[in-house]
Write a protein that holds these residues in place. Structure first.
Motif, mmCIF file in Angstrom:
data_model
loop_
_atom_site.group_PDB
_atom_site.id
_atom_site.type_symbol
_atom_site.label_atom_id
_atom_site.label_comp_id
_atom_site.label_asym_id
_atom_site.label_seq_id
_atom_site.Cartn_x
_atom_site.Cartn_y
_atom_site.Cartn_z
ATOM 1 N N ARG A 16 -69.199 -31.100 -117.017
ATOM 2 C CA ARG A 16 -67.966 -30.874 -116.011
ATOM 3 C C ARG A 16 -67.943 -32.064 -115.132
ATOM 4 O O ARG A 16 -67.017 -32.229 -114.135
ATOM 5 C CB ARG A 16 -68.165 -29.752 -115.177
ATOM 6 C CG ARG A 16 -68.090 -28.429 -116.001
ATOM 7 C CD ARG A 16 -66.779 -27.920 -116.484
ATOM 8 N NE ARG A 16 -66.661 -26.927 -117.109
ATOM 9 C CZ ARG A 16 -66.802 -26.544 -118.397
ATOM 10 N NH1 ARG A 16 -67.422 -27.807 -119.108
ATOM 11 N NH2 ARG A 16 -66.847 -25.584 -119.316
ATOM 12 N N SER A 17 -69.014 -33.010 -115.201
ATOM 13 C CA SER A 17 -68.867 -34.252 -114.334
ATOM 14 C C SER A 17 -69.659 -35.419 -114.882
ATOM 15 O O SER A 17 -70.408 -35.190 -115.863
ATOM 16 C CB SER A 17 -69.420 -34.009 -112.912
ATOM 17 O OG SER A 17 -70.868 -33.812 -112.988
ATOM 18 N N VAL A 18 -69.456 -36.496 -114.541
ATOM 19 C CA VAL A 18 -70.104 -37.826 -114.949
ATOM 20 C C VAL A 18 -71.607 -37.582 -114.824
ATOM 21 O O VAL A 18 -72.398 -37.950 -115.820
ATOM 22 C CB VAL A 18 -69.518 -38.925 -114.169
ATOM 23 C CG1 VAL A 18 -70.703 -39.992 -114.595
ATOM 24 C CG2 VAL A 18 -68.298 -39.452 -114.771
ATOM 25 N N THR A 19 -72.072 -36.972 -113.801
ATOM 26 C CA THR A 19 -73.562 -36.547 -113.497
ATOM 27 C C THR A 19 -74.067 -35.918 -114.574
ATOM 28 O O THR A 19 -75.151 -36.378 -114.991
ATOM 29 C CB THR A 19 -73.654 -36.035 -112.169
ATOM 30 O OG1 THR A 19 -73.085 -37.108 -111.243
ATOM 31 C CG2 THR A 19 -75.343 -35.973 -111.809
ATOM 32 N N VAL A 117 -81.442 -27.006 -125.995
ATOM 33 C CA VAL A 117 -82.197 -27.848 -124.892
ATOM 34 C C VAL A 117 -81.264 -27.634 -123.683
ATOM 35 O O VAL A 117 -80.117 -27.949 -123.712
ATOM 36 C CB VAL A 117 -82.183 -29.351 -125.358
ATOM 37 C CG1 VAL A 117 -82.602 -30.405 -124.189
ATOM 38 C CG2 VAL A 117 -83.106 -29.304 -126.558
ATOM 39 N N VAL A 118 -81.703 -27.792 -122.625
ATOM 40 C CA VAL A 118 -80.825 -27.299 -121.329
ATOM 41 C C VAL A 118 -81.528 -28.350 -120.454
ATOM 42 O O VAL A 118 -82.675 -28.857 -120.132
ATOM 43 C CB VAL A 118 -81.291 -26.198 -120.523
ATOM 44 C CG1 VAL A 118 -80.562 -26.011 -119.266
ATOM 45 C CG2 VAL A 118 -80.783 -24.946 -121.414
ATOM 46 N N VAL A 119 -80.371 -29.142 -119.909
ATOM 47 C CA VAL A 119 -80.440 -30.432 -118.856
ATOM 48 C C VAL A 119 -79.924 -29.893 -117.442
ATOM 49 O O VAL A 119 -79.302 -28.797 -117.011
ATOM 50 C CB VAL A 119 -79.905 -31.657 -119.366
ATOM 51 C CG1 VAL A 119 -80.538 -31.966 -120.542
ATOM 52 C CG2 VAL A 119 -78.356 -31.462 -119.362
ATOM 53 N N ASP A 120 -80.356 -30.575 -116.598
ATOM 54 C CA ASP A 120 -79.985 -30.236 -115.077
ATOM 55 C C ASP A 120 -78.532 -30.207 -115.109
ATOM 56 O O ASP A 120 -77.844 -31.049 -115.620
ATOM 57 C CB ASP A 120 -80.363 -31.231 -114.138
ATOM 58 C CG ASP A 120 -81.902 -31.015 -113.886
ATOM 59 O OD1 ASP A 120 -82.480 -29.713 -114.370
ATOM 60 O OD2 ASP A 120 -82.493 -31.974 -113.220
ATOM 61 N N GLU A 121 -77.890 -29.306 -114.047
ATOM 62 C CA GLU A 121 -76.533 -29.289 -113.645
ATOM 63 C C GLU A 121 -76.594 -29.884 -112.007
ATOM 64 O O GLU A 121 -75.528 -30.268 -111.504
ATOM 65 C CB GLU A 121 -75.890 -28.041 -113.697
ATOM 66 C CG GLU A 121 -76.430 -27.012 -112.702
ATOM 67 C CD GLU A 121 -75.685 -25.565 -112.735
ATOM 68 O OE1 GLU A 121 -74.500 -25.690 -113.159
ATOM 69 O OE2 GLU A 121 -76.257 -24.564 -112.476
ATOM 70 N N GLY A 122 -77.782 -29.731 -111.387
ATOM 71 C CA GLY A 122 -77.901 -30.102 -110.104
ATOM 72 C C GLY A 122 -78.700 -29.245 -109.381
ATOM 73 O O GLY A 122 -79.509 -28.549 -110.072
ATOM 74 N N ILE A 123 -78.659 -28.944 -108.284
ATOM 75 C CA ILE A 123 -79.651 -28.365 -107.489
ATOM 76 C C ILE A 123 -79.513 -26.739 -107.774
ATOM 77 O O ILE A 123 -80.347 -25.851 -107.815
ATOM 78 C CB ILE A 123 -79.494 -28.473 -106.005
ATOM 79 C CG1 ILE A 123 -80.719 -27.776 -105.323
ATOM 80 C CG2 ILE A 123 -78.252 -27.607 -105.423
ATOM 81 C CD1 ILE A 123 -80.858 -28.351 -103.926
ATOM 82 N N GLY A 124 -78.396 -26.550 -108.301
ATOM 83 C CA GLY A 124 -78.323 -24.927 -108.762
ATOM 84 C C GLY A 124 -79.202 -24.827 -109.887
ATOM 85 O O GLY A 124 -79.334 -23.629 -110.252
ATOM 86 N N SER A 125 -79.618 -25.476 -110.561
ATOM 87 C CA SER A 125 -80.475 -25.521 -111.844
ATOM 88 C C SER A 125 -81.881 -24.752 -111.256
ATOM 89 O O SER A 125 -82.462 -24.400 -112.337
ATOM 90 C CB SER A 125 -80.891 -26.600 -112.519
ATOM 91 O OG SER A 125 -79.821 -27.124 -113.224
ATOM 92 N N PHE A 126 -81.922 -24.844 -110.168
ATOM 93 C CA PHE A 126 -83.256 -24.311 -109.543
ATOM 94 C C PHE A 126 -83.052 -23.078 -108.774
ATOM 95 O O PHE A 126 -84.003 -22.939 -108.032
ATOM 96 C CB PHE A 126 -83.824 -25.579 -108.647
ATOM 97 C CG PHE A 126 -84.147 -26.649 -109.437
ATOM 98 C CD1 PHE A 126 -85.061 -26.839 -109.993
ATOM 99 C CD2 PHE A 126 -83.038 -27.754 -109.205
ATOM 100 C CE1 PHE A 126 -85.589 -28.065 -110.788
ATOM 101 C CE2 PHE A 126 -83.249 -29.118 -110.319
ATOM 102 C CZ PHE A 126 -84.591 -29.072 -111.001
ATOM 103 N N GLY A 127 -81.932 -22.407 -108.845
ATOM 104 C CA GLY A 127 -81.683 -21.220 -108.440
ATOM 105 C C GLY A 127 -82.044 -20.059 -109.051
ATOM 106 O O GLY A 127 -82.963 -20.104 -110.051
#
Length: 338
Positions: A16-19, A117-127
């Motif tokens: 959903r984003s470049v990041t 394989v799951v990569v980060d989406e951001g800080i939400g990944s640690f919720g």
């Protein structure tokens, strides 16, 4: 003429984003170096996202690795879901497993499960379940629907995930940066270096999602600018990709197509200021950019809603949040020449 099959097929979902592409690129770079033969990457939902963060064909081609054995496709065909048993199959997902893509692959493969394989989406990944539910509620969902959605995705994350490929890894009660993921962010830096006497504030769409009124938010930003001036530096705003830029008339604004943590105009600033955002965290942890967290009364519920893991992650790389009135002293206390 028969079409030569790749040795490995990767279905990329959830971008959903470049990041997100940068996180995915770090795993793909790792994967292609270890794979035997060609790697085919099929990217789902090209053109999705919001505002300036919308991910199209150009972004996919630019941010995924350029490698002679890596072939990227953005037009999804029916035969992409039918994968021969001698072709290695991976579902690469952002944040949590893409359940719809997983189900379609299993049905097309007559029960064969892809590696997930799951990569980060951001800080939400640690919720957790609660934080995901709260995030969905802020997006406008009903109480029952958001709880159900959070429960389903949380369960899928636990049951389906084979590999977590994360920028941050736990080390006791602290966290460390995974070098091969951080290297992808550093590799993708673009833009020019800014003035060393300017701070950058990473704005958030708080008025748009009801966290605070637009008037209150603008007052908050004026107060931050005044504190920067008292510390002898200017202030520019780096708007969130989803925001209407007209909101910030009268402020200096740092524009750019790249995410904040990939823009030298932000990375090289005297200090980056913001709330508990993924970009602020990544700037401090990956690039060592001086970063300060600032609070406001309206943001207290968001602070309280942080999970233990999220709070621990932020506290590892960022200083304790301070009220706006303490910013000038904190800026002056930063080491000279940083």
């Amino acid at each position: 003429m028969a079409v030569e099959l790749p040795a490995s097929r990767v279905i990329l979902s959830g971008v959903r984003s470049v990041t997100h592409l940068v996180y995915a690129a770090s795993w793909l770079r790792h994967h292609v170096e270890r794979a035997d033969g060609a790697v085919q990457v099929v990217v789902l939902d090209v053109g999705s996202g919001f505002g300036h963060a919308r991910v199209g064909e150009a972004e996919v081609r630019s941010y995924l690795p350029d490698h002679p054995r890596l072939h990227v496709e953005t037009l999804v065909r029916d035969d992409h879901w039918r994968v021969p048993t001698d072709v290695d199959l991976t579902l690469l997902s952002i944040g949590l497993p893409g359940t719809r893509a997983w189900a379609r692959l299993v049905v097309a493969g007559r029960g064969r499960r892809p590696r997930v394989v799951v990569v980060d989406e951001g800080i939400g990944s640690f919720g957790n379940l609660r934080s995901r539910r709260d995030a969905y509620r802020r997006q406008g969902g009903s109480a029952v629907r958001t709880l159900l959605r959070a429960g389903v995705v949380s369960a899928a994350g636990t049951v389906l995930t084979d590999v977590h490929w994360s920028l941050y890894e736990p080390a006791g009660d602290r966290w460390v940066v995974r070098d091969d993921v951080a290297a992808e962010f550093r590799h993708r830096l673009s833009g020019s270096s800014p003035s060393s006497t300017r701070g950058v504030y990473l704005t958030q769409p708080w008025p748009d999602i009801g966290v605070m009124s637009e008037a209150s938010y603008l007052e908050h930003l004026v107060a931050v600018r005044d504190q920067c001036a008292a510390a002898g530096i200017g202030l520019a705003l780096r708007p969130h990709p989803s925001e209407n830029l007209e909101r910030y008339a009268g402020f200096e604004v740092v524009l750019g197509a790249a995410p904040a943590e990939l823009a030298r105009e932000v990375v090289g600033s005297r200090v980056v200021i913001g709330s508990n955002s993924t970009a602020l965290l990544n700037l401090a942890a990956v690039h060592g950019t001086p970063a300060l967290r600032v609070t406001a009364p309206e943001l207290t519920p968001l602070e309280t809603a942080l999970t233990r893991r999220q709070r621990s992650l932020l506290d590892t790389f960022l200083p304790t949040p301070v009220p706006v009135g303490a910013l000038s002293d904190r800026i002056r206390s930063l080491p000279a020449g940083v």
